[in-house]
Design a protein around this motif. Structure first.
Motif, PDB file in Angstrom:
ATOM      1  N   LYS A 265       0.820  -1.212   0.000  1.00 38.76           N
ATOM      2  CA  LYS A 265       0.000   0.000   0.000  1.00 38.76           C
ATOM      3  C   LYS A 265       0.859   1.270   0.000  1.00 38.76           C
ATOM      4  O   LYS A 265       0.580   2.220  -0.744  1.00 38.76           O
ATOM      5  CB  LYS A 265      -0.935  -0.003   1.202  1.00 38.76           C
TER       6      LYS A 265
ATOM      7  N   ARG B 136       2.503   1.651  -3.361  1.00 43.07           N
ATOM      8  CA  ARG B 136       1.536   2.133  -4.359  1.00 43.07           C
ATOM      9  C   ARG B 136       1.409   3.657  -4.316  1.00 43.07           C
ATOM     10  O   ARG B 136       1.369   4.324  -5.362  1.00 43.07           O
ATOM     11  CB  ARG B 136       0.176   1.496  -4.107  1.00 43.07           C
TER      12      ARG B 136
ATOM     13  N   CYS C 103       4.380   5.133  -5.971  1.00 39.75           N
ATOM     14  CA  CYS C 103       4.302   4.949  -7.426  1.00 39.75           C
ATOM     15  C   CYS C 103       3.347   5.965  -8.046  1.00 39.75           C
ATOM     16  O   CYS C 103       3.625   6.523  -9.125  1.00 39.75           O
ATOM     17  CB  CYS C 103       3.868   3.525  -7.757  1.00 39.75           C
ATOM     18  N   ASP C 104       2.225   6.220  -7.395  1.00 38.52           N
ATOM     19  CA  ASP C 104       1.284   7.217  -7.897  1.00 38.52           C
ATOM     20  C   ASP C 104       1.920   8.611  -7.915  1.00 38.52           C
ATOM     21  O   ASP C 104       1.757   9.379  -8.869  1.00 38.52           O
ATOM     22  CB  ASP C 104       0.026   7.238  -7.030  1.00 38.52           C
TER      23      ASP C 104
ATOM     24  N   LEU D  13       3.520  -0.325 -10.808  1.00 39.43           N
ATOM     25  CA  LEU D  13       3.822  -1.189  -9.664  1.00 39.43           C
ATOM     26  C   LEU D  13       3.550  -2.638 -10.037  1.00 39.43           C
ATOM     27  O   LEU D  13       2.411  -3.029 -10.299  1.00 39.43           O
ATOM     28  CB  LEU D  13       2.989  -0.803  -8.439  1.00 39.43           C
TER      29      LEU D  13
ATOM     30  N   THR E 220      -2.008  -3.025  -7.465  1.00 37.52           N
ATOM     31  CA  THR E 220      -0.847  -3.136  -8.352  1.00 37.52           C
ATOM     32  C   THR E 220      -1.276  -3.113  -9.818  1.00 37.52           C
ATOM     33  O   THR E 220      -2.456  -3.253 -10.150  1.00 37.52           O
ATOM     34  CB  THR E 220      -0.080  -4.435  -8.074  1.00 37.52           C
TER      35      THR E 220
END
Length: 514
Positions: A271, A274, A277-278, A284, A310
């Motif tokens: 989490k 993520r 990554c955003d 991901l 993901t």
């Protein structure tokens, strides 16, 4: 007998003689396996040098015939093979296999379906599509067909980083017409070779580096993140690394999280990764080749929280799902991203066929000819049901925690990392034994036990903020291994360390691996 008749009997076909020969030979093979199973020894092959001297390939001009060749195969291969179902075979992610998987293998081999076109695997294609849909829903992706069965984690991870790279390039580069750059059509832009990066933890599977090198990006394209004391990716370090890479003008194409590292069984904080990554615009991918088994868990499914967030997932069923090798899958959240590897071959997947709803699995795969390995998982899930299947997976997690407690309470043994999933990292540390010989002692204890066929214990290295030491490893995923089995094995470890300890210190020890 004519040569044609001999040929027909040598093949598996609907000729009456062929069918009779098949049934007889298969019965003989099953009997040989039965006899092998009845030998309680884990391994009887001996050392590498002993085995090498026994195994020779010398085909005769006229052939031995199936019966004699099978006898030779049983002696050379079967009887000298490792029994992966043995409760002391704990070194690797190398599972005992379900009877359902073995039965399915007979059907897979006999029918020899190829998954590269519907007319080569009519029923199999439709069954695989349904199984992919079921797996997607287990992950939390929702219903769909974006996924494919693979040979295993390395191939699935390759698909993840390949699609992520091409997605990143299309997002950040344009061609001469101002359209998103197509790596598939035009290759990789020259400066992207150095700018595009993939990030993973120091404990991630080696296939991340291997795959990026095979893609022409080189090891330099992979940036590793330190791990915390639980062997998980350090998310604070990840944020710092992603910031630095961005400030340097690099492009983070993908972060590869791991759900079940090879040694410690660590599961990264999906989490939190993520969210990063955003923030940085990265794909991901989660390598859940091992930890993906928790999708069926009755008690520990929450360990995979965030997997639904993901972009792609690696799953292996020849690990903690207890399927025979090979059996893996790659799942893709957004089917539109398959455009980066789509290719139409008229003889396999024509536009006409797609327009009429004919399954097209070859465009979702790196392979062309491909076995119907999905049948093994299909049969097992239908035969066992999800609850019983899940309880077998959960057994390994519970056993790991029991073993860890036993090691903590046993003199001469040391637990090196707090277990998370189904792996125990430990070492033997005899009282007052010189520290400089501990690594060698542990390596050779494992080698001795294997050479004598007593046990298969892994040897690895634990490196974190507190230690850099040689470690023994038990992968406690077997649903038939018990705490008593492991206690007996640990007793052998201690006895072996006592037996060879002085020779190692004195320099008079000869390793059995020689």
């Amino acid at each position: 007998m004519s040569d044609l008749s001999k040929h027909r009997q040598a093949l598996f076909c609907n000729d009456p003689a062929s069918i009779a020969d098949y049934e007889r030979a298969m019965t003989d093979a099953v009997r040989a396996v039965k006899a092998w199973l009845q030998n309680d020894k884990m391994y009887t092959g001996g050392s590498i040098s002993e085995l090498r001297s026994q195994i020779t390939f010398a085909p005769a001009k006229d052939g031995l015939g199936v019966d004699k060749a099978l006898e030779r195969l049983v002696e050379l291969f079967l009887n000298k093979s490792l029994k992966v179902h043995h409760p002391h075979s704990l070194a690797h992610l190398h599972c005992p296999t379900m009877v359902t998987s073995q039965i399915a293998e007979v059907l897979i081999n006999a029918t020899n379906q190829s998954m590269d076109s519907w007319d080569q695997s009519p029923a199999g294609s439709l069954m695989e599509v349904q199984l992919i849909d079921w797996l997607r829903q287990k992950v939390g992706y929702g219903s769909g067909q974006a996924g494919v069965f693979t040979s295993g984690g390395t191939q699935s991870n390759l698909m993840g980083v390949l699609l992520a790279r091409d997605w990143c390039v299309a997002k950040n580069y344009t061609d001469k017409d101002g359209k998103p750059w197509s790596v598939q059509r035009d290759g990789i832009p020259s400066d992207a070779m150095q700018k595009v990066k993939v990030i993973c933890s120091e404990n991630a599977h080696f296939s991340v580096q291997k795959n990026m090198a095979m893609m022409g990006m080189g090891f330099q394209s992979v940036v590793t993140v330190p791990v915390n004391d639980n062997a998980q990716m350090d998310t604070a370090a990840l944020e710092s690394i992603m910031t630095d890479l961005q400030n340097q003008g690099n492009l983070v194409a993908c972060v590869v999280a791991t759900a079940g590292t090879t040694d410690a069984g660590a599961i990264d904080d999906i989490k939190t990764i993520r969210k990063l990554c955003d923030r940085f615009g990265a794909w991901l991918h989660v390598d859940a080749a091992w930890g993906g088994a928790l999708l069926l868990s009755n008690e520990y499914r929450d360990m995979l929280d965030g997997i639904e967030l993901t972009d792609s997932v690696t799953l292996d069923f020849h690990k903690h799902y207890f399927q025979s090798i090979s059996c893996g899958a790659f799942l893709l959240k957004d089917e539109a991203n398959y455009r980066f590897m789509h290719y139409e071959a008229e003889y396999l997947n024509s536009a006409y066929d797609e327009e009429h709803g004919v399954p097209n699995l070859v465009s979702k795969s790196l392979q062309t000819t491909r076995r119907f390995d999905a049948l093994k998982l299909w049969f097992t899930v239908e035969a066992l049901g999800e609850e019983l299947y899940g309880s077998m997976i959960d057994h390994g997690v519970k056993l790991t925690r029991e073993v860890a407690e036993y090691i903590r309470a046993t003199d001469g043994l040391e637990l090196l990392v707090e277990p998370q999933f189904a792996s125990v990292l430990f070492r033997v540390v005899p009282k007052d034994y010189p520290a400089e010989f501990i690594d060698s002692l542990n390596q050779n204890v494992a080698d001795e036990l294997f050479a004598r066929g007593e046990a298969n214990i892994g040897v690895t290295r634990v490196i974190d903020s507190k230690q850099n030491v040689q470690s023994l490893k038990m992968t406690t995923l077997s649903p038939i291994a018990t705490l008593d089995n492991v206690k007996a094995l640990l007793g052998q470890v201690l006895t072996e360390a006592d037996r060879i300890g002085d020779d190692i210190k004195n320099g008079t020890y000869t390793p059995p691996i020689d």
